[in-house]
Design a protein around this motif. Structure first.
Motif, PDB file in Angstrom:
ATOM      1  N   ARG A   1      49.553  47.485  29.888  1.00 20.63           N
ATOM      2  CA  ARG A   1      49.567  46.205  30.602  1.00 20.63           C
ATOM      3  C   ARG A   1      49.568  46.380  32.125  1.00 20.63           C
ATOM      4  N   LEU A   2      49.764  47.584  32.597  1.00 17.97           N
ATOM      5  CA  LEU A   2      49.896  47.820  34.032  1.00 17.97           C
ATOM      6  C   LEU A   2      48.741  47.243  34.842  1.00 17.97           C
ATOM      7  N   PRO A   3      47.469  47.470  34.482  1.00 17.60           N
ATOM      8  CA  PRO A   3      46.380  46.900  35.298  1.00 17.60           C
ATOM      9  C   PRO A   3      46.453  45.385  35.387  1.00 17.60           C
ATOM     10  N   ASP A   4      46.801  44.704  34.261  1.00 18.93           N
ATOM     11  CA  ASP A   4      46.919  43.246  34.297  1.00 18.93           C
ATOM     12  C   ASP A   4      48.049  42.808  35.229  1.00 18.93           C
ATOM     13  N   ARG A   5      49.180  43.500  35.144  1.00 18.99           N
ATOM     14  CA  ARG A   5      50.326  43.117  35.964  1.00 18.99           C
ATOM     15  C   ARG A   5      50.031  43.305  37.437  1.00 18.99           C
ATOM     16  N   LEU A   6      49.414  44.439  37.779  1.00 21.21           N
ATOM     17  CA  LEU A   6      49.073  44.692  39.176  1.00 21.21           C
ATOM     18  C   LEU A   6      48.069  43.667  39.688  1.00 21.21           C
ATOM     19  N   GLY A   7      47.116  43.284  38.827  1.00 20.43           N
ATOM     20  CA  GLY A   7      46.137  42.280  39.224  1.00 20.43           C
ATOM     21  C   GLY A   7      46.781  40.928  39.465  1.00 20.43           C
ATOM     22  N   GLU A   8      47.722  40.559  38.612  1.00 23.89           N
ATOM     23  CA  GLU A   8      48.428  39.285  38.782  1.00 23.89           C
ATOM     24  C   GLU A   8      49.246  39.274  40.075  1.00 23.89           C
ATOM     25  N   GLU A   9      49.916  40.397  40.371  1.00 22.14           N
ATOM     26  CA  GLU A   9      50.697  40.473  41.594  1.00 22.14           C
ATOM     27  C   GLU A   9      49.796  40.395  42.814  1.00 22.14           C
TER      28      GLU A   9
END
Length: 246
Positions: A15-23
């Protein structure tokens, strides 16, 4: 069979890429467009670019990733540096691990002593400084100018990065030429191109640009300028004078 902790780690990594993108998308917009244009139809194609700010990255322990051999000694280096600093451990503001590299972000006033410890402590022995370069982030209020050093330990076959900052209104960072004499030329170059004043440098003069040059050309707020070029009777203006099409 995977343990619950391993499954959670794998899920978090996925999920890291999604979380970084959301931030990133939630961060405030610092600048729009590119090359100083004010319309959306510039020929560069960057007219709709949105540059967003972000909080400084701070990694959490463990710094060593068992799946990445490049990070094998990161925790050891962090522990040894913390032990060597003792009561002055607050000199390291944060540690960032990214793409198999580790960066220690330090307070500028503590830079010379920290470098001396990195060089002389037997557990560290970073005998070689590969130089310093400047980075300019106009949107980072209060820490616009960064000085970035790459250090290598020949004894332990290890490489780290040390970074410190100063505000645009107080562009002073202590020189480390007394610790790493070869930094003489690199600090002059960083002064020349970015305007960082290295206090204590033996001869802080320009190294690339003429002595009477105004400004520091690798800063982001330096005008693109350029020299008009004549080609078959026509004149190609400097980049910041070229028109944008709407």
């Amino acid at each position: 069979m995977s343990t619950d902790n391993e499954r959670e780690r794998d899920e978090e990594a996925a999920r890291l890429p999604d979380r970084l993108g959301e931030e990133r998308l939630a961060a405030p917009i610092r600048r729009t467009g590119m090359f100083g244009t004010t319309t959306t139809g510039d020929t560069s194609g960057f007219g709709r670019l949105q540059v967003r700010g972000s909080a400084p990255v701070s990694s959490q322990r463990p710094f060593t990733d068992p799946d990445d051999p490049r990070t094998a000694d990161f925790d050891r280096v962090a522990d040894d540096l913390e032990a060597a600093l003792g009561d002055a451990a607050g000199a390291v503001e944060r540690v960032e691990v990214s793409r198999g590299e580790i960066t220690f972000h330090v307070r500028r006033e503590a830079l010379p002593e920290l470098c001396r410890i990195l060089r002389d402590d037997p557990a560290l022995r970073y005998e070689l400084c590969l130089g310093v370069t400047g980075v300019h982030f106009p949107e980072q209020e209060g820490r616009e100018l960064h000085a970035v050093y790459h250090l290598r330990s020949i004894t332990h076959n290890s490489e780290i990065r040390v970074s410190t900052t100063c505000p645009d209104t107080d562009r002073h960072i202590p020189s480390i030429v007394s610790v790493y004499p070869t930094n003489d030329w690199h600090e002059r170059e960083a002064w020349d191109f970015f305007g960082i004043v290295f206090d204590g440098h033996p001869a802080l003069t320009r190294i690339q640009m003429p002595d009477d040059w105004h400004g520091h050309p690798q800063r982001k707020d330096y005008p693109l300028g350029g020299i008009p070029v004549e080609y078959r009777g026509a004149t190609v203006p400097p980049p910041d004078q070229r028109r944008s099409y709407t």
